[in-house]
Design an enzyme around this catalytic site. Structure first.
Site, PDB file in Angstrom:
ATOM      1  N   LYS A  11      -3.196   8.284  -0.892  1.00 50.30           N
ATOM      2  CA  LYS A  11      -2.865   7.188  -1.816  1.00 50.30           C
ATOM      3  C   LYS A  11      -3.532   7.372  -3.190  1.00 50.30           C
ATOM      4  O   LYS A  11      -4.453   8.181  -3.343  1.00 50.30           O
ATOM      5  CB  LYS A  11      -3.274   5.861  -1.165  1.00 50.30           C
ATOM      6  CG  LYS A  11      -2.464   5.531   0.106  1.00 50.30           C
ATOM      7  CD  LYS A  11      -2.833   4.160   0.670  1.00 50.30           C
ATOM      8  CE  LYS A  11      -1.987   3.823   1.886  1.00 50.30           C
ATOM      9  NZ  LYS A  11      -2.330   2.476   2.451  1.00 50.30           N
ATOM     10  N   TYR A  51       7.752   0.451   1.650  1.00 48.90           N
ATOM     11  CA  TYR A  51       6.958  -0.581   2.318  1.00 48.90           C
ATOM     12  C   TYR A  51       7.780  -1.844   2.595  1.00 48.90           C
ATOM     13  O   TYR A  51       7.221  -2.920   2.786  1.00 48.90           O
ATOM     14  CB  TYR A  51       5.710  -0.902   1.500  1.00 48.90           C
ATOM     15  CG  TYR A  51       4.537   0.045   1.764  1.00 48.90           C
ATOM     16  CD1 TYR A  51       3.950   0.129   3.025  1.00 48.90           C
ATOM     17  CD2 TYR A  51       4.002   0.838   0.761  1.00 48.90           C
ATOM     18  CE1 TYR A  51       2.880   0.979   3.284  1.00 48.90           C
ATOM     19  CE2 TYR A  51       2.921   1.696   1.006  1.00 48.90           C
ATOM     20  CZ  TYR A  51       2.372   1.752   2.274  1.00 48.90           C
ATOM     21  OH  TYR A  51       1.306   2.584   2.532  1.00 48.90           O
ATOM     22  N   ASN A 114      -7.023   2.080   0.466  1.00 48.27           N
ATOM     23  CA  ASN A 114      -7.651   2.653   1.668  1.00 48.27           C
ATOM     24  C   ASN A 114      -7.271   4.126   1.901  1.00 48.27           C
ATOM     25  O   ASN A 114      -7.273   4.612   3.026  1.00 48.27           O
ATOM     26  CB  ASN A 114      -7.368   1.776   2.894  1.00 48.27           C
ATOM     27  CG  ASN A 114      -5.890   1.617   3.175  1.00 48.27           C
ATOM     28  OD1 ASN A 114      -5.055   2.202   2.487  1.00 48.27           O
ATOM     29  ND2 ASN A 114      -5.565   0.840   4.184  1.00 48.27           N
ATOM     30  N   HIS A 117      -2.052   6.689   4.103  1.00 47.58           N
ATOM     31  CA  HIS A 117      -1.039   6.041   4.948  1.00 47.58           C
ATOM     32  C   HIS A 117      -0.690   7.009   6.067  1.00 47.58           C
ATOM     33  O   HIS A 117      -0.638   8.227   5.847  1.00 47.58           O
ATOM     34  CB  HIS A 117       0.241   5.748   4.144  1.00 47.58           C
ATOM     35  CG  HIS A 117       1.427   5.481   5.018  1.00 47.58           C
ATOM     36  ND1 HIS A 117       1.706   4.242   5.544  1.00 47.58           N
ATOM     37  CD2 HIS A 117       2.377   6.316   5.517  1.00 47.58           C
ATOM     38  CE1 HIS A 117       2.789   4.335   6.316  1.00 47.58           C
ATOM     39  NE2 HIS A 117       3.222   5.575   6.306  1.00 47.58           N
ATOM     40  N   GLU A 128      10.277   7.842   7.934  1.00 55.62           N
ATOM     41  CA  GLU A 128       9.433   8.018   6.745  1.00 55.62           C
ATOM     42  C   GLU A 128       9.446   9.471   6.254  1.00 55.62           C
ATOM     43  O   GLU A 128       9.392   9.713   5.045  1.00 55.62           O
ATOM     44  CB  GLU A 128       8.005   7.568   7.050  1.00 55.62           C
ATOM     45  CG  GLU A 128       7.907   6.058   7.247  1.00 55.62           C
ATOM     46  CD  GLU A 128       6.507   5.564   7.549  1.00 55.62           C
ATOM     47  OE1 GLU A 128       6.330   4.346   7.652  1.00 55.62           O
ATOM     48  OE2 GLU A 128       5.575   6.401   7.686  1.00 55.62           O
TER      49      GLU A 128
HETATM   50  P1  RTP Z   1      -0.470   2.255   6.304  1.00 53.16           P
HETATM   51  O1  RTP Z   1       0.852   1.626   6.688  1.00 53.16           O
HETATM   52  O2  RTP Z   1      -0.640   2.390   4.805  1.00 53.16           O
HETATM   53  O3  RTP Z   1      -0.709   3.537   7.047  1.00 53.16           O
HETATM   54  O4  RTP Z   1      -1.675   1.303   6.761  1.00 53.16           O
HETATM   55  P2  RTP Z   1      -1.824   0.463   8.097  1.00 53.16           P
HETATM   56  O5  RTP Z   1      -0.685   0.722   9.025  1.00 53.16           O
HETATM   57  O6  RTP Z   1      -3.212   0.672   8.573  1.00 53.16           O
HETATM   58  O7  RTP Z   1      -1.736  -1.012   7.524  1.00 53.16           O
HETATM   59  P3  RTP Z   1      -0.439  -1.966   7.335  1.00 53.16           P
HETATM   60  O8  RTP Z   1      -0.705  -3.241   8.047  1.00 53.16           O
HETATM   61  O9  RTP Z   1       0.822  -1.226   7.632  1.00 53.16           O
HETATM   62  O10 RTP Z   1      -0.520  -2.264   5.770  1.00 53.16           O
HETATM   63  C1  RTP Z   1       0.007  -1.365   4.844  1.00 53.16           C
HETATM   64  C2  RTP Z   1      -0.952  -1.215   3.678  1.00 53.16           C
HETATM   65  O11 RTP Z   1      -0.989  -2.429   2.933  1.00 53.16           O
HETATM   66  C3  RTP Z   1      -2.278  -2.579   2.363  1.00 53.16           C
HETATM   67  N1  RTP Z   1      -2.857  -3.837   2.843  1.00 53.16           N
HETATM   68  N2  RTP Z   1      -3.474  -4.671   2.049  1.00 53.16           N
HETATM   69  N3  RTP Z   1      -4.850  -6.881   0.992  1.00 53.16           N
HETATM   70  C4  RTP Z   1      -4.620  -6.838   2.289  1.00 53.16           C
HETATM   71  O12 RTP Z   1      -5.011  -7.688   3.081  1.00 53.16           O
HETATM   72  C5  RTP Z   1      -3.884  -5.684   2.811  1.00 53.16           C
HETATM   73  N4  RTP Z   1      -3.530  -5.500   4.061  1.00 53.16           N
HETATM   74  C6  RTP Z   1      -2.868  -4.319   4.070  1.00 53.16           C
HETATM   75  C7  RTP Z   1      -3.112  -1.395   2.771  1.00 53.16           C
HETATM   76  O13 RTP Z   1      -2.997  -0.380   1.760  1.00 53.16           O
HETATM   77  C8  RTP Z   1      -2.433  -0.989   4.053  1.00 53.16           C
HETATM   78  O14 RTP Z   1      -2.741   0.337   4.384  1.00 53.16           O
HETATM   79 MG    MG Z   2       1.365   0.634   8.446  1.00 53.59          MG
END
Ligand code: RTP
Ligand code: MG
Length: 140
Positions: A11, A51, A114, A117, A128
């Site tokens: 990212k 997204y 973070n 992804h 994807e």
């Molecule tokens: P990713 O899809 O990016 O691999 O991450 P993930 O599955 O661990 O998390 P996901 O729930 O799919 O959320 C996608 C991305 O959104 C951002 N996020 N921000 N501000 C917040 O509370 C929040 N929560 C999620 C993060 O960049 C997350 O990786």
């Molecule tokens: Mg995710």
């Protein structure tokens, strides 16, 4: 376990801090092979589409702004159980909750910025990967 492919994105917070090599070293040390990779700057429309599953979530607008704030490195990782293995190496979404030694524990700035992804299941991985790469670009 079967050989799988998963989509990874380094990212903008990580490309900005020159962490592409350090993150790739973690993938390779864990036995994942980088079989496709490209550096791109997502448009707003591309980030919103990628997204799209999160479009009703409160963090969606911020996430799109962040993901378009600089270049990303999209990549295809190959290996045994690559989808789950990559999620393990990444660590929890919130770096405060990520296990020691994971990419997010070491490099993430916060729950949004973070660093990486990773696809969360085999079917989303296929979808994807096709979003970013043509078959001819994936060289195992
Ligand atoms: P990713 O899809 O990016 O691999 O991450 P993930 O599955 O661990 O998390 P996901 O729930 O799919 O959320 C996608 C991305 O959104 C951002 N996020 N921000 N501000 C917040 O509370 C929040 N929560 C999620 C993060 O960049 C997350 O990786
Ligand atoms: Mg995710």
């Amino acid at each position: 376990m079967a050989i799988e492919h998963t989509l990874s994105i380094i990212k903008p917070d990580a490309t900005r801090r020159n962490l592409t090599g350090a993150i790739n070293a973690k993938f390779e040390a864990a036995g994942l092979r980088i079989v496709a990779q490209k550096r791109i700057h997502l448009t707003k429309a591309q980030a919103e589409t990628f997204y799209g599953v999160h479009k009703e979530r409160p963090f969606f607008g911020g996430l799109v702004t962040f993901m378009t704030s600089g270049p990303v490195v999209a990549q295809v990782l190959e290996g045994e159980g690559a989808v789950a293995k990559n999620r393990e190496i990444m660590g929890a979404t919130d770096p405060k909750k990520a296990a020691a030694g994971t990419i997010r524990a070491e490099f993430a700035e916060d729950i949004e910025a973070n660093s990486v992804h990773g696809s969360d299941a085999a079917d989303t991985a296929a979808h994807e990967i096709a979003f970013f790469f043509a078959g001819i670009e994936i060289v195992g």
